[in-house]
Write a protein that holds these residues in place. Structure first.
Motif, PDB file in Angstrom:
ATOM      1  N   THR A   1       0.808  -1.216   0.000  1.00 22.10           N
ATOM      2  CA  THR A   1       0.000   0.000   0.000  1.00 22.10           C
ATOM      3  C   THR A   1       0.843   1.267   0.000  1.00 22.10           C
ATOM      4  OG1 THR A   1      -0.261  -0.625   2.318  1.00 22.10           O
ATOM      5  CG2 THR A   1      -2.212  -0.744   0.911  1.00 22.10           C
TER       6      THR A   1
ATOM      7  N   THR B   1      -5.021   2.012   2.953  1.00 22.03           N
ATOM      8  CA  THR B   1      -5.414   2.923   1.877  1.00 22.03           C
ATOM      9  C   THR B   1      -6.472   3.921   2.363  1.00 22.03           C
ATOM     10  OG1 THR B   1      -4.952   1.142   0.312  1.00 22.03           O
ATOM     11  CG2 THR B   1      -6.197   3.022  -0.521  1.00 22.03           C
TER      12      THR B   1
ATOM     13  N   ASP C   1      -4.649   6.581   4.131  1.00 21.64           N
ATOM     14  CA  ASP C   1      -3.896   7.392   3.169  1.00 21.64           C
ATOM     15  C   ASP C   1      -4.820   8.238   2.290  1.00 21.64           C
ATOM     16  OD1 ASP C   1      -1.521   6.500   4.154  1.00 21.64           O
ATOM     17  OD2 ASP C   1      -1.177   4.997   2.611  1.00 21.64           O
ATOM     18  N   SER C   2      -6.115   7.993   2.383  1.00 20.31           N
ATOM     19  CA  SER C   2      -7.084   8.790   1.616  1.00 20.31           C
ATOM     20  C   SER C   2      -7.654   9.937   2.437  1.00 20.31           C
ATOM     21  CB  SER C   2      -8.237   7.892   1.160  1.00 20.31           C
ATOM     22  OG  SER C   2      -7.773   6.732   0.507  1.00 20.31           O
TER      23      SER C   2
ATOM     24  N   MET D   1      -4.175   2.458  -7.255  1.00 15.99           N
ATOM     25  CA  MET D   1      -4.027   3.057  -5.925  1.00 15.99           C
ATOM     26  C   MET D   1      -4.529   4.495  -5.924  1.00 15.99           C
ATOM     27  SD  MET D   1      -2.915   0.808  -3.845  1.00 15.99           S
ATOM     28  CE  MET D   1      -2.742   1.915  -2.448  1.00 15.99           C
TER      29      MET D   1
ATOM     30  N   HIS E   1      -8.297   4.383  -6.099  1.00 12.74           N
ATOM     31  CA  HIS E   1      -8.820   3.916  -4.817  1.00 12.74           C
ATOM     32  C   HIS E   1      -8.840   5.068  -3.800  1.00 12.74           C
ATOM     33  CE1 HIS E   1      -8.790   0.301  -1.803  1.00 12.74           C
ATOM     34  NE2 HIS E   1      -9.394   1.334  -1.279  1.00 12.74           N
ATOM     35  N   ARG E   2      -7.705   5.758  -3.694  1.00 15.09           N
ATOM     36  CA  ARG E   2      -7.614   6.853  -2.706  1.00 15.09           C
ATOM     37  C   ARG E   2      -8.561   7.990  -3.047  1.00 15.09           C
ATOM     38  NH1 ARG E   2      -1.691   6.688  -3.410  1.00 15.09           N
ATOM     39  NH2 ARG E   2      -0.941   4.977  -2.097  1.00 15.09           N
TER      40      ARG E   2
END
Lengths: 284, 284, 284
Positions: free
Chosen positions: B51, C21, C24-25, C254, C257-258
């Motif tokens: 990740t 994730t 991290d978002s 990624m 996703h974020r």
């Protein structure tokens, strides 16, 4: 130092409701534990007790929740039994929202006027909210009548409440419109504490009632407990009566819930159950 | 970027102790996983590995805990097996606090003076703390005697430690006051690593002992391992001996635990087991 | 007010990948729930709906994940069924990363040029990524051929996608080099969506192919889906073809996703499934 709340929940999946409310109360990090049985409590509580010393201990606290109130009470008992003297953390019990909802309903009723020496009826009052509200109203000096569809059930609940709150609750069976009318005779206030979606007081009875001043309803799902009212009514006057719907009670319940969780982190030796939550609610 | 620690715990409910300590070590968000079996480890570790890229990988780490040390060791092995070359995250093993407690006890003993060439006894040393302390003391050059109530058990533990730490631990049976006296003969230091609430060295033996200089006790529950001492004694001198109680060792253990968790986030390729934790503790 | 994401995961241990994730978002606090069955969803969703009012509702959201996509779809359905009118929270489905990976692959293919009226082949396309990519490419006007080793399986998947995305996917069996060549005849683009470690297109076929312009491969584990390519190739031109490896697709995945998780907290009524995630990805 971060404020850490340990959520001990008797349900398989710990309550999202209690978790979100914890964060909205100023908790920094929540540790969620579901499917908790009393035998697991000690190790978890010791983990909260032995990681932070002295003054810092107040930054760790415990919240007991879940849909089963009896399980919650057993868990809280184990929490308290796990403490060593002053090495302890604050804890709160609010399984199924019983304490904060009961306190909010009682506060709403009291906001209209005192209940000392007056008759107050808890209709369908054998659940956790009804029983706690009955006890708190009795502590305020009301003559409390607690009803159920079966007399034995109301008698058992009344005895439990009377013992728990050192008061004297009167039981009554209410399984017909006539019995509802009889129960409400001379009453000053009534709280409908029954299951969601069940009407308990027809409009024909409450609208013309000669003594009723306050009606509170914990049921937000139609049909409501008090016929032809609205869940968002917050002290609306109709036919000379002051009416509190479930959403109005729920709004106050949220404030009480948040304030109590925040309070946990002010000292390391608070145990917040019905009476303590009631005291805290007075300052809102 | 947030520092995220993945707590892999072999117990049903992941340790509150380790969780609170993680937050107190600077972890921003903890992901708690209980009831972990080795077969579940790979997917979880891959989630930590894939990740965050490159330099950012050091912001994710893994903590292996739980009351069963053997399970913890198997989990850590699976963690390491899940890595792909340099795509990895740092990890620490401290099931039941074994590493941090053993390291703290050894550091306390060493604080009095070196043990090179001296006899050091680990009484009731077949548990995780005793075995790790035995190995670390042997690495410091001590002649370590590891005892148990049964000889076979002490022999097995001594062999395991000797292999694990590439050293030579001597086993001994201690099941009577006479055997205790014999075990402590010519010893310079002793660590009581037995179960809580069991006295291992009577005052009559230690107070007049001709060679003992240091006594350390990992047991905080009365009766203590070293008779007539106090858990909070931190290097107190009595009868010419320096004594460390379990609370003094525990205080240092907390500092070591926090420093090691913080260290995990400085690089992405640390594996913190006994030896590495011992090295980190030297800087405290 | 903190951004709280409720992670509902069909696996026993909720995904670490999705959790890291999420943080991290921009998520402040994650509530992780594993082993979720549809019957448990309502109470948990109500906990998210009834704790924050009006404008504040957008600070709570739900993420549905887990390795089983069918379970995820059932859970999302229950999430939506739990809402009351405008009292709702945003939710996203990405079980096994199916939506974000499919969208990333399609975006990579589209980056080379539009597919309207062109033949695009999804090799081994009966899994969640292949089926979603097939639907999204059909929405872009491509003539999509979806293959499987057995015709019946490709027919079933093509029918499911055609219904779900209101399009017309053509099924085909590909179980030999000759069938691969036949499937790729006149194709402009191909996506290898098969299992990890299985080669689907030999170099001898793709290198000299007269019409293929783009090759995308979702398989990062050697042997790769497209022979003699590299997972990190991100639009590398070889023999006049543009090639996207699994790591290049994964890198975009990624970001998507974020961005989608961050988007959840901008409104309280988003449901992010394949089409919505595809729209959001266009702005990256």
């Amino acid at each position: 130092m971060k404020k850490i709340l340990v959520q001990l929940d008797s349900d398989k999946s710990p309550s999202v409701f209690d978790a979100v409310t914890a964060y909205d109360s100023g908790v920094d990090n929540l540790l969620q534990y579901g499917d908790i049985a009393p035998c697991q409590v000690r190790d978890l509580v010791h983990g909260a007790m032995f990681t932070r010393g002295e003054d810092a201990l107040k930054n760790s606290a415990i919240f007991v929740g879940g849909s089963d109130v009896t399980s919650g009470e057993e868990i809280l008992k184990e929490v308290v039994n796990s403490f060593f003297g002053t090495v302890r953390v604050s804890a709160m019990l609010d399984s199924n929202g019983c304490n904060t909802t009961a306190v909010a309903a009682v506060r709403k009723i009291l906001s209209v006027g005192e209940v000392k020496g007056k008759k107050v009826v808890i209709l369908a009052g054998t659940g956790p909210v009804g029983m706690r509200a009955a006890g708190l109203l009795a502590l305020e000096g009301a003559d409390v009548l607690l009803t159920s569809r079966g007399f034995a059930k109301s008698e058992k609940a009344a005895a439990t409440v009377s013992k728990r709150f050192s008061c004297n609750i009167t039981p009554a069976q209410v399984s017909s419109p006539e019995e509802t009318e009889e129960a409400l005779k001379d009453a000053s206030a009534v709280l409908c504490a029954g299951a969601a979606g069940i009407m308990l007081i027809p409009e024909s009875l409450w609208a013309k009632h000669p003594t009723l001043q306050v009606l509170a309803d914990a049921n937000a799902v139609p049909p409501l407990g008090v016929e032809n009212t609205k869940p968002h009514w917050s002290g609306k006057e109709v036919e000379g009566k002051i009416i509190f719907g479930a959403l109005a009670i729920g709004g106050l319940k949220m404030k009480i819930h948040r304030k109590c969780v925040a309070q946990l982190f002010t000292k390391n030796d608070l145990i917040l159950d019905a009476e303590e939550i009631y005291e805290i609610a007075k300052s809102i």
